[in-house]
Design a protein around this motif. Structure first.
Motif, short mmCIF file in Angstrom:
data_model
loop_
_atom_site.label_atom_id
_atom_site.label_comp_id
_atom_site.label_asym_id
_atom_site.label_seq_id
_atom_site.Cartn_x
_atom_site.Cartn_y
_atom_site.Cartn_z
N CYS A 19 -14.75 7.16 -3.68
CA CYS A 19 -14.11 6.07 -4.42
C CYS A 19 -14.97 5.49 -5.54
O CYS A 19 -14.46 4.93 -6.49
CB CYS A 19 -13.68 4.97 -3.46
SG CYS A 19 -15.05 3.98 -2.78
N THR A 61 -7.80 3.72 8.51
CA THR A 61 -6.49 4.04 7.94
C THR A 61 -5.40 3.21 8.61
O THR A 61 -5.49 2.88 9.79
CB THR A 61 -6.17 5.54 8.10
OG1 THR A 61 -6.36 5.92 9.47
CG2 THR A 61 -7.08 6.37 7.22
N CYS A 89 -14.90 3.54 0.88
CA CYS A 89 -14.54 4.77 1.60
C CYS A 89 -15.68 5.32 2.44
O CYS A 89 -15.43 5.99 3.45
CB CYS A 89 -14.07 5.83 0.60
SG CYS A 89 -15.41 6.63 -0.35
N TYR A 140 -2.22 10.24 -0.10
CA TYR A 140 -0.83 9.85 0.03
C TYR A 140 0.06 10.87 -0.68
O TYR A 140 -0.41 11.69 -1.49
CB TYR A 140 -0.56 8.45 -0.52
CG TYR A 140 -1.08 8.19 -1.91
CD1 TYR A 140 -0.42 8.69 -3.04
CD2 TYR A 140 -2.23 7.43 -2.11
CE1 TYR A 140 -0.90 8.46 -4.31
CE2 TYR A 140 -2.71 7.19 -3.39
CZ TYR A 140 -2.04 7.69 -4.48
OH TYR A 140 -2.52 7.47 -5.75
N SER A 175 -3.01 7.67 9.69
CA SER A 175 -2.54 7.74 8.31
C SER A 175 -1.28 8.60 8.21
O SER A 175 -0.37 8.30 7.42
CB SER A 175 -3.63 8.30 7.39
OG SER A 175 -4.02 9.59 7.81
N GLN A 177 -3.01 5.33 3.02
CA GLN A 177 -4.20 4.63 2.55
C GLN A 177 -4.92 3.90 3.69
O GLN A 177 -4.43 3.83 4.81
CB GLN A 177 -3.82 3.64 1.44
CG GLN A 177 -3.38 4.32 0.15
CD GLN A 177 -3.24 3.33 -1.00
OE1 GLN A 177 -2.53 2.34 -0.90
NE2 GLN A 177 -3.93 3.60 -2.10
N PHE A 222 0.83 -1.20 0.00
CA PHE A 222 0.00 0.00 0.00
C PHE A 222 0.87 1.25 0.00
O PHE A 222 2.09 1.18 0.20
CB PHE A 222 -0.94 0.01 1.21
CG PHE A 222 -0.25 0.13 2.55
CD1 PHE A 222 -0.08 1.35 3.17
CD2 PHE A 222 0.23 -1.01 3.20
CE1 PHE A 222 0.56 1.46 4.39
CE2 PHE A 222 0.87 -0.92 4.43
CZ PHE A 222 1.04 0.33 5.02
N SER A 262 -6.74 1.05 -0.10
CA SER A 262 -7.36 1.95 -1.08
C SER A 262 -7.19 3.39 -0.63
O SER A 262 -6.76 3.67 0.49
CB SER A 262 -8.85 1.62 -1.26
OG SER A 262 -9.05 0.28 -1.63
N GLY A 263 -7.60 4.31 -1.50
CA GLY A 263 -7.60 5.72 -1.16
C GLY A 263 -6.51 6.49 -1.87
O GLY A 263 -5.48 5.94 -2.26
N ASP A 264 -6.72 7.81 -2.03
CA ASP A 264 -5.76 8.67 -2.71
C ASP A 264 -5.13 9.69 -1.78
O ASP A 264 -4.59 10.70 -2.22
CB ASP A 264 -6.41 9.37 -3.90
CG ASP A 264 -7.65 10.18 -3.50
OD1 ASP A 264 -7.94 10.29 -2.28
OD2 ASP A 264 -8.33 10.71 -4.41
#
Length: 389
Positions: free
Chosen positions: A340, A109, A335, A157, A178, A91, A87, A153-155
């Motif tokens: 998402c 997270t 999410c 970062y 996170s 995320q 990951f 998952s997730g943006d």
């Protein structure tokens, strides 16, 4: 008008080869070995390792920070899951469980670093008891239990092509997870940036992961504790302010925040003097919760899922996704913040209201009637076509 077609020698050769196709195939089949084809291919195995639809993990350790806050360390169960997926720092994963007859999924997270998954094969998440699944995890789950989780998952970062070389990270309470993962990634050298980490809490005793944070202090990372109430040695006193950033940061930066929606609004207003660009501000999204209504009503939600039809009650203060989960329907969920698109469903009929600032559908989705059940509330009876979760 008539056309005259000329015959070409090349066309004749094509016909000749075509007439010999079946006999040649039979020759190839006869010459081929009887060895069975592989049941699995490396490319499929790699894709499954990088992007598993779900994983099964065993609870290896539970660390209690407070009666209502615990950290869970997950390792592969060793049977259905051998390796945890990699990951990006920042995320989240989803955890799914059957709670009181409902199939519930929530996003958490990751507090561990990417290298913890890649080299040491474990995940770490912190959970505050503040909802149906969080309560279940904090009160019912024990070391050795096996849980179902979704892929990271997730943006939220760090992206070198987009973000500046220095990061100002602001964490509020349990929202540290996170950003702690991101800080570890910076310290380990997997993220090419430096960081000033502001950890904001009401009281000094509310801090978590202090040992890990103190160990990160160095050339790449500066950790600053901000305590609103009381006195604490080595901590800044009061609220997070722009002056506090000026005290510790003297270069252009990208802002990453993880905490409550109220904190996000306050920090954005406080940071206006810095003139940050839109792409310089990132906030970890919080899941949509029940809304306040002047009068409670209950509508009928009809769900078409493949060859099945479900009819369930849906309160006007809850999202369509919550109503489906409460009824035990296995609806897709990730999410829970409208971003998402994993729960994307077709609206057949009905009226709804989307949660404020959470409706992130594409223009085509608005035009052709696609919705995200995780962030919309019913205003009438509603009929949806929902993919299988």
């Amino acid at each position: 008008m008539a056309y005259n077609f000329k015959k070409h020698i090349f066309g004749f050769m094509d016909m000749l080869r075509f007439s010999k196709m079946v006999p040649r195939r039979r020759e190839i089949f006869a010459e081929s070995p009887a060895t069975p084809l592989p049941s699995s291919y490396k490319v499929n195995e790699t894709a499954q390792a990088l992007h598993p639809s779900k994983m099964f993990v065993k609870v290896a350790q539970i660390i209690e920070h407070a009666p209502d806050v615990k950290t869970f360390v997950f390792v592969p169960d060793g049977e259905r899951t051998k390796r945890l997926a990699g990951f990006r720092a920042g995320q989240y994963i989803t955890i799914t469980a059957e709670v009181g007859g409902s199939r519930v999924t929530r996003a958490y997270t990751l507090a561990s670093s990417p290298l913890d998954a890649f080299d040491r094969n474990f995940y770490k998440v912190a959970v505050k008891s503040a909802g149906i699944l969080s309560d279940y995890l904090c009160t019912q789950v024990r070391v050795g239990d096996v849980l179902e989780i979704g892929e990271p998952s997730g943006d939220f970062y760090y992206e070198p092509l987009r973000d500046r070389k220095h990061v100002v990270a602001i964490a509020g309470g349990v929202g540290i997870t996170s950003l702690l993962s991101m800080a570890k990634s910076v310290a380990e050298g997997t993220e090419p940036c430096t960081m000033t980490f502001f950890y904001c809490v009401p009281k000094a005793e509310d801090r978590m992961f202090t040992d890990e944070l103190d160990a990160l202090n160095g050339d790449k990372i500066k950790v600053v504790y901000v305590v609103e109430k009381g006195k604490a040695e080595g901590c800044e006193k009061g609220l997070m302010t722009a002056d506090l950033v000026r005290k510790y940061v003297d270069c252009p930066f990208t802002l990453f925040m993880c905490g409550s929606d109220g904190m996000y609004g306050y920090v954005k207003k406080e940071f206006e003097p810095f003139g940050l660009r839109i792409k310089d501000v990132h906030s970890s999204p919080n899941g949509v919760t029940d809304r306040k209504v002047t009068a409670e009503k209950t509508f009928t939600l009809t769900v078409h899922m493949r060859d099945k039809v479900y009819t369930v009650p849906c309160r006007n203060n809850e999202t369509l996704l919550v109503a489906m989960e409460r009824a035990g329907i296995h609806a897709p969920s990730k999410c829970r913040a409208g971003g998402c698109g994993f729960c994307r469903s077709k609206l057949i009929s009905g009226e709804y209201t989307a949660a404020e600032n959470r409706d992130k559908r594409r223009i085509a989705d608005f035009r052709f009637g696609w919705v995200h059940p995780c962030c919309i509330y019913p205003e009438s009876d509603v009929t949806l076509e929902v993919p299988q979760g």
